[in-house]
Design a protein around this motif. Sequence first.
Motif, short mmCIF file in Angstrom:
data_model
loop_
_atom_site.label_atom_id
_atom_site.label_comp_id
_atom_site.label_asym_id
_atom_site.label_seq_id
_atom_site.Cartn_x
_atom_site.Cartn_y
_atom_site.Cartn_z
N SER A 52 0.86 -1.18 0.00
CA SER A 52 0.00 0.00 0.00
C SER A 52 0.90 1.23 0.00
CB SER A 52 -0.92 0.01 1.22
OG SER A 52 -0.16 0.18 2.40
N LEU A 90 -11.22 -4.50 2.14
CA LEU A 90 -10.63 -3.59 3.12
C LEU A 90 -11.46 -3.71 4.39
CD1 LEU A 90 -8.53 -1.23 3.50
CD2 LEU A 90 -10.45 0.29 3.04
N TYR A 128 -6.11 0.14 8.72
CA TYR A 128 -6.98 -0.74 7.94
C TYR A 128 -6.20 -2.00 7.54
CZ TYR A 128 -10.16 3.22 7.38
OH TYR A 128 -11.02 4.26 7.60
N TYR A 130 -6.14 -5.26 4.56
CA TYR A 130 -6.62 -5.56 3.21
C TYR A 130 -6.06 -6.89 2.72
CZ TYR A 130 -2.01 -3.82 1.84
OH TYR A 130 -0.66 -3.64 1.71
#
Length: 172
Positions: A52, A90, A128, A130
């Motif tokens: 990310s 997510l 978060y 994912y």
Amino acid sequence: MCGHGPLKKITSAEFRSRRRRRGRLDHLAARRLGRPYRGPLTSDPFTLGVASGDPEPDGFVLWTRLAPTPLADDGLGGMPSRVVPVEWELAADERFRRIVRRGVSAARPESAHAVHVELRHLLPGREYFYRFRAERYVSPVGRTRTAPPTPSALRTASDPGAETVRQETERP
């Protein structure tokens, strides 16, 4: 009967095993003939992991590239020469009990089967989790965070008139 004799009953595990073996043989045959393989994925395509980046207060970018054998001579990382749908999720927790967003992106051969998911409208300064899924394979879980709120957003949120006052005092 098609001239092959009576059909023999097989278990579902035997069926899956034969299907996987057939997929591997099709893949090898296509490579030997110099033809692109277009069948199902025969091994884990997430060998390069997930990533990310580009954090903003309201979002970030998720990335993966499908490549079972990244240095394969075929130039496709060992992937079939076709578009592969990649699901992504997510979540607010690492066990994916609280899904925040989900979707599907296309991993295309002309993009080296890379997938970029640009997410926006998330909460600032939050963690978060994912993951991606391609056919029966699931990627490792990644963890990321949105950037903290900007100072102007903090002023505006705490005092709606603060931004207006600051702008008026900065005018020439």
